[in-house]
Design a protein around this motif. Structure first.
Motif, PDB file in Angstrom:
ATOM      1  N   GLU A  58       0.828  -1.205   0.000  1.00  0.00           N
ATOM      2  CA  GLU A  58       0.000   0.000   0.000  1.00  0.00           C
ATOM      3  C   GLU A  58       0.861   1.253   0.000  1.00  0.00           C
ATOM      4  O   GLU A  58       0.475   2.285  -0.559  1.00  0.00           O
ATOM      5  N   LEU A  59       2.048   1.177   0.613  1.00  0.00           N
ATOM      6  CA  LEU A  59       2.951   2.339   0.636  1.00  0.00           C
ATOM      7  C   LEU A  59       3.464   2.647  -0.768  1.00  0.00           C
ATOM      8  O   LEU A  59       3.579   3.815  -1.152  1.00  0.00           O
ATOM      9  N   VAL A  60       3.750   1.605  -1.536  1.00  0.00           N
ATOM     10  CA  VAL A  60       4.161   1.795  -2.935  1.00  0.00           C
ATOM     11  C   VAL A  60       3.021   2.441  -3.704  1.00  0.00           C
ATOM     12  O   VAL A  60       3.216   3.424  -4.444  1.00  0.00           O
ATOM     13  N   PRO A  72      11.578   2.370 -10.215  1.00  0.00           N
ATOM     14  CA  PRO A  72      11.692   1.508  -9.035  1.00  0.00           C
ATOM     15  C   PRO A  72      12.768   1.986  -8.054  1.00  0.00           C
ATOM     16  O   PRO A  72      12.569   1.911  -6.835  1.00  0.00           O
ATOM     17  N   THR A  73      13.874   2.505  -8.562  1.00  0.00           N
ATOM     18  CA  THR A  73      14.929   2.996  -7.665  1.00  0.00           C
ATOM     19  C   THR A  73      14.443   4.180  -6.838  1.00  0.00           C
ATOM     20  O   THR A  73      14.809   4.319  -5.674  1.00  0.00           O
ATOM     21  N   ASP A  74      13.618   5.038  -7.443  1.00  0.00           N
ATOM     22  CA  ASP A  74      13.072   6.171  -6.692  1.00  0.00           C
ATOM     23  C   ASP A  74      12.085   5.705  -5.637  1.00  0.00           C
ATOM     24  O   ASP A  74      12.065   6.232  -4.518  1.00  0.00           O
ATOM     25  N   LEU A  79      10.838   4.947   0.073  1.00  0.00           N
ATOM     26  CA  LEU A  79      10.273   4.069   1.099  1.00  0.00           C
ATOM     27  C   LEU A  79      11.322   3.411   1.987  1.00  0.00           C
ATOM     28  O   LEU A  79      10.988   2.598   2.852  1.00  0.00           O
ATOM     29  N   GLY A  80      12.597   3.745   1.754  1.00  0.00           N
ATOM     30  CA  GLY A  80      13.648   3.160   2.582  1.00  0.00           C
ATOM     31  C   GLY A  80      13.789   1.670   2.367  1.00  0.00           C
ATOM     32  O   GLY A  80      14.070   0.921   3.305  1.00  0.00           O
ATOM     33  N   SER A  81      13.602   1.224   1.148  1.00  0.00           N
ATOM     34  CA  SER A  81      13.664  -0.194   0.810  1.00  0.00           C
ATOM     35  C   SER A  81      14.932  -0.480   0.011  1.00  0.00           C
ATOM     36  O   SER A  81      15.564   0.432  -0.505  1.00  0.00           O
ATOM     37  N   THR A  85      13.949  -5.994  -2.767  1.00  0.00           N
ATOM     38  CA  THR A  85      12.619  -6.023  -2.159  1.00  0.00           C
ATOM     39  C   THR A  85      11.630  -5.231  -3.001  1.00  0.00           C
ATOM     40  O   THR A  85      10.496  -5.675  -3.229  1.00  0.00           O
ATOM     41  N   MET A  86      12.059  -4.065  -3.482  1.00  0.00           N
ATOM     42  CA  MET A  86      11.171  -3.247  -4.307  1.00  0.00           C
ATOM     43  C   MET A  86      10.825  -3.976  -5.604  1.00  0.00           C
ATOM     44  O   MET A  86       9.672  -3.940  -6.051  1.00  0.00           O
ATOM     45  N   THR A  87      11.790  -4.645  -6.204  1.00  0.00           N
ATOM     46  CA  THR A  87      11.532  -5.400  -7.437  1.00  0.00           C
ATOM     47  C   THR A  87      10.475  -6.467  -7.195  1.00  0.00           C
ATOM     48  O   THR A  87       9.532  -6.612  -7.976  1.00  0.00           O
ATOM     49  N   ARG A  88      10.609  -7.224  -6.098  1.00  0.00           N
ATOM     50  CA  ARG A  88       9.617  -8.266  -5.771  1.00  0.00           C
ATOM     51  C   ARG A  88       8.240  -7.655  -5.516  1.00  0.00           C
ATOM     52  O   ARG A  88       7.223  -8.185  -5.962  1.00  0.00           O
TER      53      ARG A  88
END
Length: 168
Positions: A58-60, A72-74, A79-81, A85-88
């Motif tokens: 939900e944060l994404v 995705p990098t931004d 989000l401090g990820s 993890t962001m890719t998944r």
């Protein structure tokens, strides 16, 4: 009256008034944070499951709804990820039909993630989930206590952020 808590089976009947195990007496604040974080994540998970999301997804979506399409990098930075993890997370959201990945119009090597129409329909439900979560978290606190809690948590966050940069 609270029931005794056994091993960490997910029993949420334990209260903060129960004595701490002797092994955590050296870190009672850390222990309290862990207990609260576990219960918060458990409740968030239950509430988000109703709208087809898992915690952090939900944060994404909130970032995408507010800021528009993002790399995705931004998103990871916001989000401090970490990147993996962001890719998944993005892959799972894409599989659920809530985001789509496109080539950047500026840099064809870069990927942009954007919300879909299906996710836009989800926005009000996610906002309602967050209101319900906030009510459960802070409903018993006065406005002054809420402000104080936010200030204390912010100082703890700053302290942890400093510690992670010095121990990395």
């Amino acid at each position: 009256m609270s029931q005794p808590k056994t091993e960490d089976t997910g029993d949420v009947s334990s209260t903060a008034s129960e004595p701490l195990p002797t092994s955590v007496m050296a870190g009672p604040v850390s222990h309290a944070i862990l207990r609260v974080a576990r219960l918060h994540r458990m409740l968030a998970s239950q509430l988000l499951r109703r709208v087809g999301l898992h915690p952090s997804q939900e944060l994404v979506m909130m970032q995408l709804w507010e800021r528009g399409p993002q790399r995705p990098t931004d998103l990871a930075r916001l989000l401090g990820s970490d990147a993996a993890t962001m890719t998944r997370t993005i892959q799972r959201l894409e599989k659920a039909g809530f985001v789509r990945r496109l080539s950047s119009p500026i840099d064809k090597r870069a990927t942009i993630v954007e919300p879909t129409a299906a996710s836009n329909a989800l926005r009000q439900e996610v906002e309602r989930v967050w209101l319900d979560l906030e009510s459960s978290v802070a409903g018993g606190l006065t406005p002054d206590q809420q402000t104080e809690a936010i200030e204390v948590l912010s100082r703890i966050e700053d302290s942890l952020a400093r510690a992670t940069t010095h121990t990395g």
